[in-house]
Design a protein around this motif. Structure first.
Motif, PDB file in Angstrom:
ATOM      1  N   VAL A 154      44.798  38.613  46.985  1.00  0.00           N
ATOM      2  CA  VAL A 154      44.918  39.080  48.370  1.00  0.00           C
ATOM      3  C   VAL A 154      44.181  38.132  49.313  1.00  0.00           C
ATOM      4  O   VAL A 154      44.724  37.685  50.327  1.00  0.00           O
ATOM      5  CB  VAL A 154      44.365  40.515  48.509  1.00  0.00           C
ATOM      6  CG1 VAL A 154      44.396  40.950  49.973  1.00  0.00           C
ATOM      7  CG2 VAL A 154      45.150  41.479  47.636  1.00  0.00           C
ATOM      8  N   VAL A 155      42.935  37.798  48.955  1.00  0.00           N
ATOM      9  CA  VAL A 155      42.143  36.892  49.781  1.00  0.00           C
ATOM     10  C   VAL A 155      42.747  35.498  49.762  1.00  0.00           C
ATOM     11  O   VAL A 155      42.794  34.811  50.800  1.00  0.00           O
ATOM     12  CB  VAL A 155      40.682  36.863  49.295  1.00  0.00           C
ATOM     13  CG1 VAL A 155      39.877  35.830  50.078  1.00  0.00           C
ATOM     14  CG2 VAL A 155      40.046  38.239  49.432  1.00  0.00           C
ATOM     15  N   ALA A 156      43.234  35.059  48.600  1.00  0.00           N
ATOM     16  CA  ALA A 156      43.849  33.730  48.505  1.00  0.00           C
ATOM     17  C   ALA A 156      45.072  33.632  49.417  1.00  0.00           C
ATOM     18  O   ALA A 156      45.286  32.599  50.075  1.00  0.00           O
ATOM     19  CB  ALA A 156      44.246  33.445  47.055  1.00  0.00           C
ATOM     20  N   ALA A 157      45.872  34.712  49.481  1.00  0.00           N
ATOM     21  CA  ALA A 157      47.052  34.711  50.350  1.00  0.00           C
ATOM     22  C   ALA A 157      46.645  34.611  51.817  1.00  0.00           C
ATOM     23  O   ALA A 157      47.259  33.867  52.596  1.00  0.00           O
ATOM     24  CB  ALA A 157      47.866  35.978  50.111  1.00  0.00           C
ATOM     25  N   TYR A 158      45.608  35.340  52.202  1.00  0.00           N
ATOM     26  CA  TYR A 158      45.097  35.274  53.585  1.00  0.00           C
ATOM     27  C   TYR A 158      44.626  33.864  53.919  1.00  0.00           C
ATOM     28  O   TYR A 158      44.964  33.312  54.980  1.00  0.00           O
ATOM     29  CB  TYR A 158      43.963  36.284  53.753  1.00  0.00           C
ATOM     30  CG  TYR A 158      42.934  35.924  54.797  1.00  0.00           C
ATOM     31  CD1 TYR A 158      43.262  35.877  56.151  1.00  0.00           C
ATOM     32  CD2 TYR A 158      41.621  35.637  54.424  1.00  0.00           C
ATOM     33  CE1 TYR A 158      42.305  35.543  57.111  1.00  0.00           C
ATOM     34  CE2 TYR A 158      40.660  35.302  55.370  1.00  0.00           C
ATOM     35  CZ  TYR A 158      41.008  35.253  56.705  1.00  0.00           C
ATOM     36  OH  TYR A 158      40.059  34.911  57.637  1.00  0.00           O
ATOM     37  N   VAL A 159      43.854  33.262  53.031  1.00  0.00           N
ATOM     38  CA  VAL A 159      43.315  31.924  53.277  1.00  0.00           C
ATOM     39  C   VAL A 159      44.442  30.903  53.408  1.00  0.00           C
ATOM     40  O   VAL A 159      44.448  30.073  54.335  1.00  0.00           O
ATOM     41  CB  VAL A 159      42.334  31.518  52.158  1.00  0.00           C
ATOM     42  CG1 VAL A 159      41.955  30.045  52.275  1.00  0.00           C
ATOM     43  CG2 VAL A 159      41.075  32.384  52.209  1.00  0.00           C
ATOM     44  N   GLU A 160      45.406  30.955  52.508  1.00  0.00           N
ATOM     45  CA  GLU A 160      46.506  29.991  52.552  1.00  0.00           C
ATOM     46  C   GLU A 160      47.374  30.184  53.788  1.00  0.00           C
ATOM     47  O   GLU A 160      47.841  29.215  54.397  1.00  0.00           O
ATOM     48  CB  GLU A 160      47.351  30.103  51.286  1.00  0.00           C
ATOM     49  CG  GLU A 160      46.638  29.640  50.026  1.00  0.00           C
ATOM     50  CD  GLU A 160      46.128  28.208  50.144  1.00  0.00           C
ATOM     51  OE1 GLU A 160      46.907  27.335  50.584  1.00  0.00           O
ATOM     52  OE2 GLU A 160      44.940  27.967  49.828  1.00  0.00           O
ATOM     53  N   LEU A 161      47.584  31.445  54.180  1.00  0.00           N
ATOM     54  CA  LEU A 161      48.386  31.721  55.378  1.00  0.00           C
ATOM     55  C   LEU A 161      47.727  31.125  56.617  1.00  0.00           C
ATOM     56  O   LEU A 161      48.385  30.455  57.427  1.00  0.00           O
ATOM     57  CB  LEU A 161      48.553  33.230  55.546  1.00  0.00           C
ATOM     58  CG  LEU A 161      49.258  33.697  56.837  1.00  0.00           C
ATOM     59  CD1 LEU A 161      50.711  33.212  56.847  1.00  0.00           C
ATOM     60  CD2 LEU A 161      49.192  35.212  56.961  1.00  0.00           C
ATOM     61  N   ILE A 162      46.431  31.343  56.770  1.00  0.00           N
ATOM     62  CA  ILE A 162      45.734  30.876  57.968  1.00  0.00           C
ATOM     63  C   ILE A 162      45.589  29.355  57.960  1.00  0.00           C
ATOM     64  O   ILE A 162      45.773  28.691  58.995  1.00  0.00           O
ATOM     65  CB  ILE A 162      44.349  31.544  58.085  1.00  0.00           C
ATOM     66  CG1 ILE A 162      44.502  33.058  58.234  1.00  0.00           C
ATOM     67  CG2 ILE A 162      43.574  30.964  59.260  1.00  0.00           C
ATOM     68  CD1 ILE A 162      45.316  33.489  59.421  1.00  0.00           C
ATOM     69  N   ARG A 163      45.280  28.779  56.813  1.00  0.00           N
ATOM     70  CA  ARG A 163      45.040  27.336  56.747  1.00  0.00           C
ATOM     71  C   ARG A 163      46.326  26.522  56.855  1.00  0.00           C
ATOM     72  O   ARG A 163      46.271  25.318  57.092  1.00  0.00           O
ATOM     73  CB  ARG A 163      44.328  26.979  55.443  1.00  0.00           C
ATOM     74  CG  ARG A 163      42.904  27.524  55.357  1.00  0.00           C
ATOM     75  CD  ARG A 163      42.282  27.212  54.024  1.00  0.00           C
ATOM     76  NE  ARG A 163      42.010  25.786  53.899  1.00  0.00           N
ATOM     77  CZ  ARG A 163      42.029  25.109  52.761  1.00  0.00           C
ATOM     78  NH1 ARG A 163      42.359  25.726  51.637  1.00  0.00           N
ATOM     79  NH2 ARG A 163      41.749  23.822  52.735  1.00  0.00           N
ATOM     80  N   ASN A 164      47.469  27.162  56.702  1.00  0.00           N
ATOM     81  CA  ASN A 164      48.733  26.420  56.725  1.00  0.00           C
ATOM     82  C   ASN A 164      49.650  26.838  57.868  1.00  0.00           C
ATOM     83  O   ASN A 164      50.864  26.577  57.818  1.00  0.00           O
ATOM     84  CB  ASN A 164      49.459  26.599  55.382  1.00  0.00           C
ATOM     85  CG  ASN A 164      48.739  25.901  54.250  1.00  0.00           C
ATOM     86  OD1 ASN A 164      48.762  24.682  54.126  1.00  0.00           O
ATOM     87  ND2 ASN A 164      48.063  26.681  53.410  1.00  0.00           N
ATOM     88  N   THR A 165      49.080  27.457  58.869  1.00  0.00           N
ATOM     89  CA  THR A 165      49.829  27.785  60.087  1.00  0.00           C
ATOM     90  C   THR A 165      49.004  27.366  61.304  1.00  0.00           C
ATOM     91  O   THR A 165      47.774  27.367  61.248  1.00  0.00           O
ATOM     92  CB  THR A 165      50.139  29.296  60.173  1.00  0.00           C
ATOM     93  OG1 THR A 165      48.917  30.049  60.059  1.00  0.00           O
ATOM     94  CG2 THR A 165      51.103  29.717  59.078  1.00  0.00           C
ATOM     95  N   PRO A 166      49.654  27.014  62.412  1.00  0.00           N
ATOM     96  CA  PRO A 166      48.917  26.567  63.603  1.00  0.00           C
ATOM     97  C   PRO A 166      48.083  27.694  64.206  1.00  0.00           C
ATOM     98  O   PRO A 166      48.511  28.858  64.237  1.00  0.00           O
ATOM     99  CB  PRO A 166      50.029  26.127  64.563  1.00  0.00           C
ATOM    100  CG  PRO A 166      51.241  25.936  63.710  1.00  0.00           C
ATOM    101  CD  PRO A 166      51.111  26.900  62.583  1.00  0.00           C
TER     102      PRO A 166
END
Length: 223
Positions: A56-68
């Protein structure tokens, strides 16, 4: 080139500049404290937390780090009201900065945790500490000490990135510069002044974080 610089408007529009500086400082103060706190929680979850929480946390981190960041800001300010959550410009800007810094600081802090010698975890276990207690009392401070320069740089980057909150009419420093140039048509001068102010704020913020780091973390004795 016959361009004549004119800064006489500074006397007339200094209230807008002061207000913009104040809001920018407020944004980074709230964003830094809450964002780093969120990052610590997420780093614990990814490194030492329960198995169900890690993806869950990994998905949040990847979403934020890979979107403007701008898209994240627009989603919070323009998207959430469709779900019934109305936010002011300043509230949306604060949330966006917290969420963004939380994701980036999570990975920085997690790197510090992963660099912790295994013996420290074993020492905590030998004292009958839980994994969370070991993290809080044994691992966290040394981990933060290792990554503090990188974390400080990320906070400064987020502060500079806060300029985009003017796109939702949050009255920060960039909003003030845009307002002034639209009234005076002196875009060159308005953005020179705002650039200098951002430069000073970045230097002061970096120095403040260095002082905080020196206060929080014990000095290593020279050998």
């Amino acid at each position: 080139m016959n361009y004549q610089f004119e800064f006489g408007w500074l006397l007339e529009y200094y209230p807008q500049i002061i207000k913009g500086i104040g809001i920018t400082v407020q944004l980074i103060a709230v964003g830094a404290v809450a964002g780093i706190s969120l990052g610590i929680c997420c780093a614990w979850a990814r490194a030492l937390g329960p198995a169900w929480l890690k993806p869950v946390v990994a998905a949040y981190v990847e979403l934020i780090r890979n979107t403007p960041f701008l898209i994240q800001l627009f989603f919070i300010f323009f998207g959430l009201p469709s779900l019934g959550l109305q936010l002011s410009e300043l509230q949306a800007a604060n949330i966006a900065m917290i969420v963004n810094l939380g994701a980036y600081s999570c990975e920085i802090i997690r790197a510090g945790i992963q660099a912790t010698p295994r013996g420290q975890f074993e020492a905590g276990a030998s004292l009958a500490m839980t994994r969370f207690e070991t993290f809080r009392h044994v691992v966290l401070v040394p981990s933060l000490q290792r990554i503090w320069p990188a974390l400080s740089s990320q906070v400064v980057i987020v502060m500079l990135g806060s300029a985009v909150v003017s796109q939702i009419a949050a009255e920060d420093l960039t909003f003030a510069a845009n307002f002034i140039q639209s009234r005076t048509f002196r875009a060159f001068e308005a953005y020179i002044v705002s650039t200098i102010i951002y430069l000073v704020l970045a230097i002061l913020l970096r120095q403040a974080l260095a002082i905080v780091g020196g206060f929080i973390f014990p000095r290593r004795t020279a050998r």
